[in-house]
Design a protein around this motif. Structure first.
Motif, short mmCIF file in Angstrom:
data_model
loop_
_atom_site.label_atom_id
_atom_site.label_comp_id
_atom_site.label_asym_id
_atom_site.label_seq_id
_atom_site.Cartn_x
_atom_site.Cartn_y
_atom_site.Cartn_z
N SER A 177 0.81 -1.21 0.00
CA SER A 177 0.00 0.00 0.00
C SER A 177 0.85 1.27 0.00
CB SER A 177 -0.92 0.01 1.22
OG SER A 177 -0.15 -0.01 2.41
N GLN A 230 2.85 4.33 -1.16
CA GLN A 230 2.74 5.09 -2.38
C GLN A 230 3.53 6.37 -2.25
OE1 GLN A 230 -1.33 5.35 -4.08
NE2 GLN A 230 -1.97 4.33 -2.19
N TYR A 268 3.24 10.44 -3.57
CA TYR A 268 2.30 11.40 -4.12
C TYR A 268 2.99 12.64 -4.67
CZ TYR A 268 -0.42 8.50 -0.94
OH TYR A 268 -0.97 7.43 -0.28
N THR A 314 9.97 6.86 -1.34
CA THR A 314 8.92 5.97 -0.88
C THR A 314 8.67 6.19 0.60
OG1 THR A 314 9.55 4.30 -2.50
CG2 THR A 314 8.22 3.56 -0.64
N SER A 320 2.64 3.36 5.43
CA SER A 320 1.41 3.77 4.76
C SER A 320 0.25 3.22 5.55
CB SER A 320 1.38 3.24 3.33
OG SER A 320 0.24 3.69 2.65
#
Length: 316
Positions: A17, A19, A21, A296, A300
């Motif tokens: 999961s 991510q 952004y 990274t 998360s």
């Protein structure tokens, strides 16, 4: 064996999961120490900050390097805010003979140095708040510029107040909660976020007060970056970027980071030692974004099922 299997599954879920952004394009240090409650104006040219005890409110010009004392009376450092036009609004406190605290709203114009009272002293909480269109100064009994500020949100105990053009609605989105903190309206005026004590971050519909997203992870001083992302501070003193659906987080800065605030596309924060820093980021999909340069996130979270930040934090 069962415990080991559970840990492996949890780690796999985290990694899958995780991510990114955005990428951090630059970080600039503004002060080396004694810079707290920092704010940056929408033009990106001036910074407000206070000393550690909020006794002084300073204005720092990023181009000239000059520092001006806005106020040194009534503990003005807690509530300093820039309006979109660059003027400064702040709150001072005074104790009357009955030992009650009264708060007064002020306007300071950096262009002229002129200071005036715009909201007379009143008992109870008073805040300078950025709305979807402009800034308002809101007290429990009197307000200033509320109608002109568009959609404005604030909290008092376990109640969320949302003003739309001067009409105030009161919501209680989270039941059995000691109180709400740090309400913030998205730039388009459609969503409101706040931290519910002991229950995590909530995003609500500004028109109805209904919950749209929720993270069990607590984020201190959360605020909108744009209509789709939120900036906040974790319990382990990291500054993170969070999607509006609370589906994850990406670290922007780590190491004793606190007090984040956003104006325009600028993110400003301070450290425990008072070093004020300014972050510039490029969101995924924007010109200049490079996936190979995007870090990274170390952890998360998933929508409505986020685990405690401190238990997963591995920042140095």
């Amino acid at each position: 064996m069962k415990k080991i299997f559970t840990i492996i599954i949890s780690l796999c879920t985290m990694l899958c999961s995780a991510q990114t952004y955005c990428r951090v394009a630059s970080t600039r240090q503004i002060t080396n120490s004694d810079g707290y409650f920092p704010q940056i104006n929408y033009q990106g040219t001036q910074v407000l900050y206070s000393d550690t005890e909020a006794r002084y409110l300073y204005l720092y010009d990023l181009q000239s390097g000059e520092r001006t004392t806005v106020s040194s009376q009534g503990m003005p450092g807690f509530e300093g805010r820039f309006a979109p036009d660059g003027k400064v609004y702040y709150i001072t406190m005074a104790v009357n003979p009955d030992h009650l605290i009264f708060r007064t709203g002020h306007e300071y114009d950096p262009a002229t140095g002129h200071d005036r009272v715009i909201l007379s002293a009143q008992h109870g909480a008073v805040h300078a708040i950025n709305g979807s269109k402009d800034l308002a100064v809101v007290g429990e009994s009197k307000q200033w510029h509320l109608r002109e500020a568009g959609v404005v949100a604030w909290t008092l105990g376990p109640k969320l107040y949302v003003s739309r053009g001067g009409t105030i609605n009161v919501y209680t989105p989270v039941r059995n909660c000691a109180g709400y903190l740090w309400a913030s309206v998205s730039p388009d005026g459609k969503k409101v976020l706040f931290e519910a004590v002991g229950k995590g971050l909530y995003v609500c519909d500004a028109a109805t007060g209904e919950v749209m997203a929720h993270s069990n992870t607590s984020f201190m001083m959360p605020c909108w970056f744009n209509n789709d992302y939120i900036v906040g501070q974790t319990k382990s003193y990291r500054i993170v970027l969070i999607p509006a659906d609370c589906s994850g987080q990406q670290t922007l800065a780590s190491g004793s980071c606190t007090m984040p605030m956003v104006a325009g596309k600028n993110i400003i924060y301070t450290t425990k030692g008072g070093a004020v820093r300014l972050i510039s980021i490029i969101l995924k999909g924007e010109e200049g974004y490079d996936e190979s340069q995007a870090t990274t996130p170390p952890q998360s979270s998933t929508r409505n099922n986020n685990s405690d930040d401190e238990s997963q934090d591995h920042d140095q």
